[in-house]
Design a protein around this motif. Structure first.
Motif, short mmCIF file in Angstrom:
data_model
loop_
_atom_site.label_atom_id
_atom_site.label_comp_id
_atom_site.label_asym_id
_atom_site.label_seq_id
_atom_site.Cartn_x
_atom_site.Cartn_y
_atom_site.Cartn_z
N ASP A 7 0.84 -1.19 0.00
CA ASP A 7 0.00 0.00 0.00
C ASP A 7 0.88 1.24 0.00
O ASP A 7 1.55 1.54 0.99
N PRO A 8 0.88 2.02 -1.08
CA PRO A 8 1.76 3.20 -1.14
C PRO A 8 1.36 4.30 -0.15
O PRO A 8 2.17 5.19 0.14
N GLN A 9 0.13 4.25 0.38
CA GLN A 9 -0.35 5.25 1.33
C GLN A 9 -0.29 4.76 2.77
O GLN A 9 -0.85 5.40 3.66
N ARG A 10 0.38 3.64 3.01
CA ARG A 10 0.27 2.99 4.33
C ARG A 10 0.81 3.86 5.46
O ARG A 10 0.31 3.80 6.59
N ALA A 11 1.80 4.70 5.20
CA ALA A 11 2.40 5.51 6.27
C ALA A 11 1.46 6.59 6.78
O ALA A 11 1.73 7.20 7.82
N THR A 12 0.35 6.83 6.09
CA THR A 12 -0.61 7.86 6.52
C THR A 12 -1.74 7.28 7.36
O THR A 12 -2.58 8.05 7.85
N LYS A 13 -1.79 5.99 7.52
CA LYS A 13 -2.93 5.36 8.20
C LYS A 13 -2.92 5.67 9.69
O LYS A 13 -1.88 5.86 10.31
N THR A 14 -4.13 5.71 10.27
CA THR A 14 -4.32 6.08 11.67
C THR A 14 -4.97 4.95 12.45
O THR A 14 -5.43 3.95 11.87
N LEU A 15 -5.05 5.13 13.76
CA LEU A 15 -5.78 4.16 14.59
C LEU A 15 -7.25 4.09 14.19
O LEU A 15 -7.86 3.02 14.24
N ASP A 16 -7.83 5.21 13.80
CA ASP A 16 -9.22 5.21 13.36
C ASP A 16 -9.38 4.35 12.10
O ASP A 16 -10.37 3.64 11.96
N ASP A 17 -8.42 4.44 11.19
CA ASP A 17 -8.45 3.60 10.00
C ASP A 17 -8.41 2.13 10.38
O ASP A 17 -9.11 1.29 9.80
N GLN A 18 -7.56 1.81 11.36
CA GLN A 18 -7.42 0.41 11.77
C GLN A 18 -8.69 -0.10 12.45
O GLN A 18 -9.14 -1.22 12.19
N ALA A 19 -9.28 0.72 13.33
CA ALA A 19 -10.52 0.32 13.99
C ALA A 19 -11.63 0.13 12.96
O ALA A 19 -12.41 -0.83 13.04
N ALA A 20 -11.71 1.02 11.98
CA ALA A 20 -12.73 0.90 10.93
C ALA A 20 -12.53 -0.38 10.13
O ALA A 20 -13.52 -1.04 9.75
N ALA A 21 -11.29 -0.77 9.90
CA ALA A 21 -11.02 -2.00 9.15
C ALA A 21 -11.49 -3.23 9.92
O ALA A 21 -12.01 -4.19 9.33
N ILE A 22 -11.31 -3.22 11.23
CA ILE A 22 -11.78 -4.34 12.05
C ILE A 22 -13.30 -4.42 11.99
O ILE A 22 -13.88 -5.51 11.86
N LEU A 23 -13.97 -3.28 12.05
CA LEU A 23 -15.42 -3.27 11.96
C LEU A 23 -15.89 -3.72 10.58
O LEU A 23 -16.95 -4.35 10.44
N ASP A 24 -15.10 -3.45 9.54
CA ASP A 24 -15.43 -3.96 8.21
C ASP A 24 -15.33 -5.48 8.18
O ASP A 24 -16.14 -6.15 7.50
N ILE A 25 -14.35 -6.04 8.88
CA ILE A 25 -14.25 -7.49 8.99
C ILE A 25 -15.49 -8.05 9.66
O ILE A 25 -16.08 -9.06 9.22
N PHE A 26 -15.92 -7.40 10.74
CA PHE A 26 -17.17 -7.81 11.40
C PHE A 26 -18.32 -7.84 10.41
O PHE A 26 -19.09 -8.81 10.36
N ALA A 27 -18.45 -6.77 9.63
CA ALA A 27 -19.55 -6.68 8.68
C ALA A 27 -19.48 -7.82 7.66
O ALA A 27 -20.50 -8.42 7.31
N GLY A 28 -18.27 -8.11 7.19
CA GLY A 28 -18.11 -9.17 6.21
C GLY A 28 -18.44 -10.55 6.76
O GLY A 28 -18.91 -11.43 6.02
N LEU A 29 -18.23 -10.74 8.05
CA LEU A 29 -18.53 -12.03 8.69
C LEU A 29 -19.99 -12.13 9.14
O LEU A 29 -20.44 -13.20 9.55
N GLY A 30 -20.70 -11.00 9.08
CA GLY A 30 -22.07 -11.00 9.57
C GLY A 30 -22.16 -10.92 11.08
O GLY A 30 -23.15 -11.34 11.69
N THR A 31 -21.12 -10.36 11.70
CA THR A 31 -21.11 -10.20 13.15
C THR A 31 -22.26 -9.29 13.59
O THR A 31 -22.52 -8.26 12.96
#
Length: 246
Positions: A49-73
């Motif tokens: 990811d060429p933009q990876r150095a700009t990512k934040t904790l909020d981005d990471q938390a949102a990604a975990i919630l996206d995993i939840f959504a994909g699993l139907g949590t």
């Protein structure tokens, strides 16, 4: 939390410098019953990811919630989160924002953060990312017990620098319901009894542990990366904890 009729899905999140690959050996030993086990690479830790150095904790938390959504949590079918080391920051945010989606949180040589916590408050503003330090420096920061030369070389070869924004961002928490989520501490480099003593004396790193309402403490003596030094045993601990929490 809501009792489920089948085993909850298990989401595995490794600490700094690591992606989903860090859990490969644990996944080989993790037997699930009517559930799925998913290892996650957080935003900022994908080397492509060429933009990876700009990512934040909020981005990471949102990604975990996206995993939840994909699993139907959902509140009726919450998931188990396994958080190793520095994954405690984004996972603490997820617990604060959506505790109803978490069946159990398993902290692996880690633990919940208190509001206002910052991993590296003195990190220079001009530093975009923090590479994995030399093994000599790393050994002063965390135990390398149980790691072979081959494993350490793989760690060095595959590690991705940690984004600066992730290390500088304060963890802002507001929802006390996060403390009601069933919790298992897997204590590796520091014995559980010592962790609890530090928590009850108000040590900044462990103080939040004292506020957890439903806590189990399991000792798995080894270094800071048990997914490599004791993968079979760690898988068993995760599976047992997840299946018995209700």
């Amino acid at each position: 939390m809501t009792t489920t009729t089948s085993s909850p899905d298990i989401i595995l999140i490794a600490g700094h410098w690591l992606g989903a690959w860090a859990w490969d050996e644990v996944l080989e030993h993790l037997e699930t019953d009517h559930s799925r086990a998913v290892a996650v690479t957080l935003p900022g830790l994908d080397g492509d990811d060429p933009q990876r150095a700009t990512k934040t904790l909020d981005d990471q938390a949102a990604a975990i919630l996206d995993i939840f959504a994909g699993l139907g949590t959902s509140e009726d079918q919450p998931a188990t989160i396994v958080a190793h080391s520095g994954a405690n920051a984004p996972v603490s945010l997820v617990l604060d924002r959506h505790p109803e989606l978490v069946h159990l949180v398993v902290w692996v040589d880690s633990g919940p953060l208190a509001t206002g916590s910052v991993f590296a408050p003195d990190l220079p503003e001009g530093l975009e990312e923090l590479p994995l330090p030399s093994l000599e420096v790393l050994a002063q920061q965390a135990s390398l017990e149980g790691l072979s030369t081959e494993v350490l070389e793989r760690f060095r070869a595959r590690a991705v620098p940690e984004p600066g924004p992730v290390l500088r961002q304060p963890v802002e928490l507001m929802n006390d319901a996060r403390r009601k989520v069933r919790t298992t501490l897997v204590c590796c480099s520091i014995p559980g009894a010592q962790v609890l003593e530090l928590a009850h004396t108000g040590h900044a790193m462990f103080a939040e542990v004292a506020n957890i309402e439903h806590l189990d403490v399991i000792d798995l003596p080894t270094g800071h990366w048990p997914m490599w030094s004791r993968p079979r045993d760690l898988a068993k601990v995760i599976q047992t904890a997840s299946s018995r929490a209700d």
